[in-house]
Design an enzyme around this catalytic site. Sequence first.
Site, mmCIF file in Angstrom:
data_model
loop_
_atom_site.group_PDB
_atom_site.id
_atom_site.type_symbol
_atom_site.label_atom_id
_atom_site.label_comp_id
_atom_site.label_asym_id
_atom_site.label_seq_id
_atom_site.Cartn_x
_atom_site.Cartn_y
_atom_site.Cartn_z
ATOM 1 N N LYS A 26 0.833 -1.204 0.000
ATOM 2 C CA LYS A 26 0.000 0.000 0.000
ATOM 3 C C LYS A 26 0.875 1.265 0.000
ATOM 4 O O LYS A 26 0.672 2.179 -0.806
ATOM 5 C CB LYS A 26 -0.899 0.009 1.247
ATOM 6 C CG LYS A 26 -1.781 1.226 1.348
ATOM 7 C CD LYS A 26 -2.432 1.343 2.711
ATOM 8 C CE LYS A 26 -1.444 1.860 3.730
ATOM 9 N NZ LYS A 26 -1.982 2.079 5.065
ATOM 10 N N ASP A 53 -6.257 1.516 1.519
ATOM 11 C CA ASP A 53 -6.216 1.769 2.964
ATOM 12 C C ASP A 53 -7.609 1.488 3.532
ATOM 13 O O ASP A 53 -8.486 0.977 2.828
ATOM 14 C CB ASP A 53 -5.749 3.210 3.252
ATOM 15 C CG ASP A 53 -6.857 4.224 3.020
ATOM 16 O OD1 ASP A 53 -7.832 3.900 2.302
ATOM 17 O OD2 ASP A 53 -6.760 5.338 3.560
#
Length: 215
Positions: free
Chosen positions: A121, A140
């Site tokens: 991420k 997220d």
Amino acid sequence: MEDHSLIQKIVARLEQLYPQASLELVYRNPFELLIAVILSAQCTDERVNQVTERLFREYPTPAALAAAPLETVEDIVRPTGFYRNKAKAVKGCAARLVEDHGGDVPKTLEALVRLPGVGRKTAAMVLGNAYGIQEGIAVDTHVLRVSQRLGITREKSPEAVESRLMALVPREKWTWFSNALILHGRRVCTAKKPSCPRCTLADWCAYGREASRSG
Ligand code: SF4
């Protein structure tokens, strides 16, 4: 509605709402973005920005941060939570940038995820926002929640959700799409109480339709 048609409508509406969607973290270069994203785990961007203002003033380069006393870094990053792990990660990350990359932030996902404190991420977020390189869709907590509520995916894990989104969203929009869903998740589709009645995505949203039926 067929998946591609659904996502096209959602993307078009998000483009109207958040045409220039960007991160709310403050940074001046890829190094600062990388450190800020590491510190943003389980913390608000606002608090990270307060902390990095001092951190980057005192340690403006990877070399300076790598050489900083651990206790001082812990003290500075303490307000972001998990400060011991985060201090170790940002110092370790800075050291690896110096040792392995000449003080630069690498431009590949493979190299980024080898750095301390950096997962997929973070790597996708840094590549997309610092370099304009579309290597993934940063999933997220906001991207995960909003994607699921919209009915774009039934997957549960961030990895599976990312794969699904990457298959549906045009590649040149990957970074923007993640940034836009983060903004929508913060401003409208919040975790505790999504504002479905004033959400302009409600027409195509599985959760929103359900909420209006039961409300
Ligand atoms: S309609 Fe409600 S659940 Fe759907 S995206 Fe909007 S705020 Fe979120």
